[in-house]
Design a protein around this motif. Structure first.
Motif, short mmCIF file in Angstrom:
data_model
loop_
_atom_site.label_atom_id
_atom_site.label_comp_id
_atom_site.label_asym_id
_atom_site.label_seq_id
_atom_site.Cartn_x
_atom_site.Cartn_y
_atom_site.Cartn_z
N LYS A 1 38.62 42.42 37.28
CA LYS A 1 38.92 43.32 38.39
C LYS A 1 39.44 42.53 39.59
CE LYS A 1 36.82 47.00 41.16
NZ LYS A 1 35.60 47.79 41.40
N ALA A 2 38.78 41.38 39.86
CA ALA A 2 39.22 40.55 40.99
C ALA A 2 40.62 40.00 40.75
CB ALA A 2 38.21 39.41 41.21
N TRP A 3 40.92 39.67 39.50
CA TRP A 3 42.26 39.13 39.18
C TRP A 3 43.33 40.20 39.40
CZ3 TRP A 3 45.78 40.53 35.32
CH2 TRP A 3 46.88 39.65 35.18
N ILE A 4 43.06 41.43 38.94
CA ILE A 4 44.04 42.52 39.13
C ILE A 4 44.23 42.80 40.61
CG2 ILE A 4 44.39 45.00 38.82
CD1 ILE A 4 43.28 44.74 36.01
N GLU A 5 43.14 42.77 41.39
CA GLU A 5 43.26 43.00 42.83
C GLU A 5 44.17 41.96 43.47
OE1 GLU A 5 40.68 42.62 46.93
OE2 GLU A 5 39.77 42.14 44.99
N SER A 6 43.98 40.69 43.10
CA SER A 6 44.78 39.63 43.71
C SER A 6 46.25 39.75 43.32
CB SER A 6 44.23 38.27 43.29
OG SER A 6 44.39 38.07 41.88
N ILE A 7 46.50 40.18 42.07
CA ILE A 7 47.89 40.34 41.62
C ILE A 7 48.56 41.53 42.30
CG2 ILE A 7 49.36 40.88 39.63
CD1 ILE A 7 48.39 38.01 39.68
N GLU A 8 47.84 42.62 42.43
CA GLU A 8 48.43 43.87 42.93
C GLU A 8 48.61 43.88 44.45
OE1 GLU A 8 49.68 46.50 41.34
OE2 GLU A 8 49.34 45.55 39.40
N SER A 9 47.61 43.42 45.21
CA SER A 9 47.68 43.56 46.67
C SER A 9 47.39 42.29 47.43
CB SER A 9 46.67 44.63 47.12
OG SER A 9 45.34 44.17 46.90
N GLY A 10 46.93 41.23 46.73
CA GLY A 10 46.56 40.00 47.42
C GLY A 10 45.36 40.19 48.32
#
Length: 225
Positions: free
Chosen positions: A160-169
């Protein structure tokens, strides 16, 4: 003696009477011949002068005819040249009008395109502003009503943290068209799962992939989840 002299005188007179008329007649004939010769000579001169005059008149007539033909040819050449010049001028004018019309059409098209682009940009800005306002309001409402939820916000799930960083930083105000928030949920997903918050993303991932790990695997394969 006197009679002899008288006879001589008489004979002389007779001879004179005979000779003188002959001489007169001969002189008259000579004069008439001379007059006739003179007349013939004068007539010949008149005839020659008449012939010469006729020749000169014919020559003058020929010269006038040649001059008239030359003038006619020159006039025809001038008329042809004027016609060519007029046709050329007409073609140039038509070409200039066509260029001006094409330029005007291009300028009109460019102006219309600029207006349409400006209208599209204004509409996009309005839509983005409306979506941002909706996102902010929904995020606030969900945040206020779900502060005790264990699935709200960022959890310790690495996927979940990885997707957050990819999508919105990590920027909760990130926006890309209709995709907003930390997890860049669409307006349709936000409406279906309760906004743009982390808990809404949990519900979206659970319904679509079953787990954040599966969602992350899909994102790595296709570039979106």
């Amino acid at each position: 003696m006197k009679r002899i002299k008288l006879n001589i005188i008489v004979k002389s007179a007779i001879v004179a009477a005979v000779i003188i008329p002959g001489q007169i007649q001969a002189s008259a004939l000579t004069t008439a011949q001379a007059v006739s010769d003179n007349q013939n000579k004068f007539q010949k001169q008149i005839n020659k002068a008449s012939t010469d005059c006729a020749g000169e008149q014919k020559s003058i007539g020929n010269q006038f005819a040649i001059r008239a033909a030359a003038d006619k040819k020159i006039a025809a050449q001038k008329e042809a040249a004027n016609k060519v010049a007029q046709e050329k001028a007409a073609k140039e004018k038509t070409a200039q009008q066509a260029v001006a019309q094409e330029k005007a059409a291009q300028e009109a098209a460019a102006t219309q395109a600029a207006k349409e682009k400006a209208a599209q940009e204004a509409a996009a800005q309005q839509a983005t502003a409306a979506q941002t306002a909706t996102y902010t309001q929904t995020s606030y409402q969900v945040s206020s009503s779900s502060t005790t939820s264990g699935s709200y916000g960022i959890t310790g799930d690495a996927s979940k943290a990885w997707i957050e960083s990819i999508e919105s930083g990590g920027n909760e105000n990130a926006a890309n068209g209709q995709y907003l928030g930390l997890f860049q949920l669409s307006s349709q997903a936000a409406a279906q799962y309760g906004g743009y918050s982390g808990s809404a993303a949990d519900r979206y991932v659970a319904a679509r992939y079953g787990s954040w790990a599966a969602a992350a695997a899909h994102h790595r394969a296709y570039g979106w989840y």
